[in-house]
Design an enzyme around this catalytic site. Structure first.
Site, PDB file in Angstrom:
ATOM      1  N   ARG A 189      -3.558   9.607  -0.805  1.00  7.95           N
ATOM      2  CA  ARG A 189      -2.328   9.101  -1.403  1.00  7.95           C
ATOM      3  C   ARG A 189      -1.100   9.713  -0.746  1.00  7.95           C
ATOM      4  O   ARG A 189      -0.163   9.006  -0.380  1.00  7.95           O
ATOM      5  CB  ARG A 189      -2.291   9.411  -2.906  1.00  7.95           C
ATOM      6  CG  ARG A 189      -3.445   8.777  -3.660  1.00  7.95           C
ATOM      7  CD  ARG A 189      -3.254   8.870  -5.170  1.00  7.95           C
ATOM      8  NE  ARG A 189      -4.540   8.764  -5.845  1.00  7.95           N
ATOM      9  CZ  ARG A 189      -4.701   8.243  -7.057  1.00  7.95           C
ATOM     10  NH1 ARG A 189      -3.678   7.777  -7.739  1.00  7.95           N
ATOM     11  NH2 ARG A 189      -5.894   8.198  -7.614  1.00  7.95           N
ATOM     12  N   ASP A 317     -18.406   4.748  -2.429  1.00  6.76           N
ATOM     13  CA  ASP A 317     -17.725   3.590  -1.835  1.00  6.76           C
ATOM     14  C   ASP A 317     -17.068   3.794  -0.482  1.00  6.76           C
ATOM     15  O   ASP A 317     -17.418   3.158   0.516  1.00  6.76           O
ATOM     16  CB  ASP A 317     -16.697   3.035  -2.829  1.00  6.76           C
ATOM     17  CG  ASP A 317     -15.730   4.079  -3.384  1.00  6.76           C
ATOM     18  OD1 ASP A 317     -15.845   5.260  -3.017  1.00  6.76           O
ATOM     19  OD2 ASP A 317     -14.856   3.699  -4.186  1.00  6.76           O
ATOM     20  N   GLU A 492      -9.187  -3.369  -6.121  1.00  6.84           N
ATOM     21  CA  GLU A 492     -10.256  -3.679  -5.160  1.00  6.84           C
ATOM     22  C   GLU A 492     -10.497  -5.173  -4.962  1.00  6.84           C
ATOM     23  O   GLU A 492     -10.758  -5.614  -3.845  1.00  6.84           O
ATOM     24  CB  GLU A 492     -11.556  -2.969  -5.556  1.00  6.84           C
ATOM     25  CG  GLU A 492     -11.553  -1.474  -5.234  1.00  6.84           C
ATOM     26  CD  GLU A 492     -10.710  -0.640  -6.181  1.00  6.84           C
ATOM     27  OE1 GLU A 492     -10.400  -1.123  -7.298  1.00  6.84           O
ATOM     28  OE2 GLU A 492     -10.349   0.499  -5.824  1.00  6.84           O
ATOM     29  N   THR A 579      -7.845   3.981   2.522  1.00  6.18           N
ATOM     30  CA  THR A 579      -8.482   3.527   1.291  1.00  6.18           C
ATOM     31  C   THR A 579      -7.502   3.449   0.121  1.00  6.18           C
ATOM     32  O   THR A 579      -7.836   2.955  -0.942  1.00  6.18           O
ATOM     33  CB  THR A 579      -9.695   4.410   0.940  1.00  6.18           C
ATOM     34  OG1 THR A 579     -10.490   3.736  -0.045  1.00  6.18           O
ATOM     35  CG2 THR A 579      -9.265   5.770   0.426  1.00  6.18           C
TER      36      THR A 579
END
Ligand SMILES: *[C@@H]1O[C@H](CO)[C@@H](O)[C@H](O)[C@H]1NC(C)=O
Ligand SMILES: *[C@@H]1O[C@H](CO)[C@@H](O)[C@H](O)[C@H]1NC(C)=O
Ligand SMILES: *[C@@H]1O[C@H](CO)[C@@H](O)[C@H](O)[C@H]1NC(C)=O
Length: 595
Positions: A189, A317, A492, A579
């Protein structure tokens, strides 16, 4: 992205909405399209010819039972979900923006940002119902929300908002906070946000901040196996083992730092950053399971996998996502990552991809290790799919168009002759998984739950009415909603829709994205500003939870905006998204994976 235990726990502990807030929410205006559609349906049906309506409903029910997709699409159109009659035919040269929808998403972003700025500027997290901000730790904030949002402002052309956010980063931000922060979350982030802000501006202030932060994170790699600890004290520059998992580290968390540290190494010519994250990949490769799959925990003492679940959801993931994206980041030159990615995708297809028994939905399962009475280990297949897994459809299609292609660039959409057999398989699975994720939005709110389970013969679930392939575990009419039933503004599915649209030009993906956007507007929007999670996707009016996750502004609204934007903005041939949806440039470097 894959939140670790920290994030998950925080989510569970957020305070509940007060009834006063709920009442205020009930007065929210409905978006136009849906309201019109409803009234149209009422006028034409109920008052005039009830009998015909009944017959029609019966026919629809039978059709839905047999093949939901056939009916739901035209039905949604009839109800006015899809007012978009796009004149744009897919072409190889590009797709034109749908300006009206794109700007509606931009307005939603401002609705979220301006509320945060008014109530909580500089605080890490935002609670839109109590109009308060909080920090991740007592020590003080690290710009979690501000930095996560900056590149979205740049992409949307929100110049004034951007100037104020940049000013905050330049003058108020400090990473000298004496407390433990999650290594992975801080990297994707905050470091990721600073790096993409740099990539989009060339403003060296962002590099200075990124170097300062990265240097504070680097000591996390000081473990015997050089796998980073899950926590880091940013002021003391010390790695800290998480107590909750016996000091083990999450596979996805240690393998989802690479794009960020490699890009920083490229920008600063400091190979230490690159070396640190590459060693992690080397260790994972040398201890890999023969199936190509990875358990969700590793031991930072010996660098080995620890017997634990195998899944594409939380803690698993983004391991799979970053195998592909490391290969993309260096412009398809590091074949070791392609090899690892191929092995992993073969493993996923061999062990985790399943088909539902009623409507044939493609879904992913989890493998849980268990000891039988004789003490032997057996893997139990669990038909549970996190919303997090919905990134995987788009990711598979992106992988097919690159790693699974015989030529570069492929056509839009790829011709069969341009894909390898593996590429064809992955493309098809990707498309099918996106359809499944869209089906899980078939709820009272039109939003998908946090976790779905799929029906298997032994599950003992008694079907009520139309058999569906999926259900929300523990959901009972009249009972409190289970944890699985919430929607926390996750990105997502729209991430996959954005990728699929860019790779196919198929307008259906824009229709899907618009439906989700409308549902967010209708059920998550707080009139006084901001958006909130909801605790039950099957309850209307929605009950809010007082939390606006930072990924709403960094991911969900960014991917929705880009879905409706001209495809010359951030082309997939030039950028790879981390991501947390921070775009980083694809780089040309002579450096090759050193293993
Ligand atoms: C969060 O941290 C920042 C920076 O240390 C501080 O200015 C702010 O007051 C803190 N906010 C809250 C709600 O404690
Ligand atoms: C940043 O610098 C690079 C290299 O000089 C250049 O190609 C790019 O266009 C610049 N980007 C911006 C946003 O100014
Ligand atoms: C990637 O490599 C191809 C083929 O060598 C080249 O044409 C392309 O410009 C490169 N892309 C980037 C972003 O450097």
């Amino acid at each position: 992205m894959a939140p670790g235990s920290e994030a998950e726990l925080r989510k569970r502990n957020t305070p509940k909405t007060s009834t006063a807030d709920l009442k205020a929410e009930g007065k929210e205006k409905q978006p136009k399209a849906k309201a019109n559609g409803d009234s149209r349906a009422k006028e034409s049906g109920l008052s005039a010819t009830p009998f015909i309506v009944l017959v029609l409903l019966g026919a629809v029910a039978v059709l839905v039972y047999q093949n939901p997709a056939v009916v739901t699409e035209p039905l949604f159109e009839f109800l006015g979900f899809d007012t978009d009659v796009s004149p744009v035919e897919p072409t190889r040269t590009g797709f034109v923006a749908d300006v009206e929808k794109r700007d509606a998403v931009k307005a939603a972003f401002r609705h979220a940002w301006l509320a945060y700025e008014r109530d909580a500027m500089g605080d890490d997290e935002y609670h839109p119902i109590s109009h308060k901000g909080t920090n991740l730790t007592e020590a003080g904030g690290i710009g979690y929300t501000v930095i996560d949002s900056i590149d979205t402002m740049l992409i949307m052309g929100l110049q004034d908002e951007y100037e104020r956010a940049r000013q905050w980063v330049a003058t108020k931000l400090s990473f000298d906070q004496d407390a433990n922060f999650n290594t992975f979350e801080t990297t994707i982030r905050v470091l990721g946000g600073l790096l993409s802000a740099y990539a989009l501006t060339n403003d060296s202030m962002y590099i200075e901040k990124a170097v300062d932060l990265a240097d504070r994170i680097m000591p996390a790699f000081d473990t015997p196996a050089r796998l980073p600890t899950s926590m880091i004290n940013l002021a003391k520059r010390q790695g800290v083992r998480a107590e909750d998992n016996k000091g083990l580290v999450s596979t996805a968390e240690i393998s989802t730092l690479q794009l960020e540290f490699r890009y920083l190494a490229y920008l600063t010519d400091n190979d230490d950053y690159w070396d640190a994250v590459e060693k992690v990949m080397r260790t994972i490769r040398s201890s890999s399971l023969t199936t190509g799959l990875a358990s969700i925990f590793m031991n930072p003492e010996d660098g080995r996998f620890v017997l634990s679940a195998i899944r594409l959801g939380s803690r698993g993931d983004s391991y799979y996502e970053y195998l592909l994206k490391q290969y993309l980041q260096t412009n398809l030159t590091e074949h070791v990552y392609q090899e690892m990615y191929n092995g992993a995708m073969d493993g996923v297809h061999g062990h985790l991809i399943k088909k539902g028994q009623f409507t044939g939905l493609t879904y992913t399962s989890e493998l849980i290790p268990e000891r039988n009475p004789r003490g032997e280990i057996q893997w139990r297949l669990t038909p549970k799919q996190d919303h997090l897994v919905c990134f995987f459809g788009g990711s598979l299609m992106l992988g097919a168009a690159t790693s699974g292609a015989t030529t570069q660039p492929v056509s839009i959409p790829p011709r069969p002759s341009e894909l390898t057999p593996r590429g064809k398989r992955d493309w098809q699975t990707g498309e099918a998984l996106i359809e499944t994720c869209m089906q899980t939005h078939d709820t009272a709110t039109g939003l998908a739950p946090e976790i779905v389970h799929f029906r298997i013969p032994s599950d003992g679930v008694v079907g009520s009415g139309v058999p569906q392939d999926w259900y929300i575990k523990g959901a009972q009419p009249g009972a409190p909603a289970p944890y699985d039933a919430r929607y926390i503004l996750r990105p997502e599915t729209v991430e996959s829709l954005f990728l699929a649209y860019r790779l196919t030009g198929d307008d259906k993906y824009r229709r899907y994205g618009w439906k989700i956007f409308e549902a967010i507007e209708r059920h998550c929007r707080i009139e006084s500003g901001g958006y909130a999670s909801i605790i039950n996707v099957d309850q209307v009016p929605a009950v809010h939870e007082d939390k606006m996750e930072t990924f709403l502004m960094s991911e969900t609204l960014k991917y929705l905006y880009l879905l409706f934007e001209d495809d010359s903005v951030l082309p997939l041939s030039k950028y790879v998204f981390n991501t947390e949806a921070h775009p980083l440039p694809i780089i040309s470097t002579t450096r090759k994976a050193n293993f």
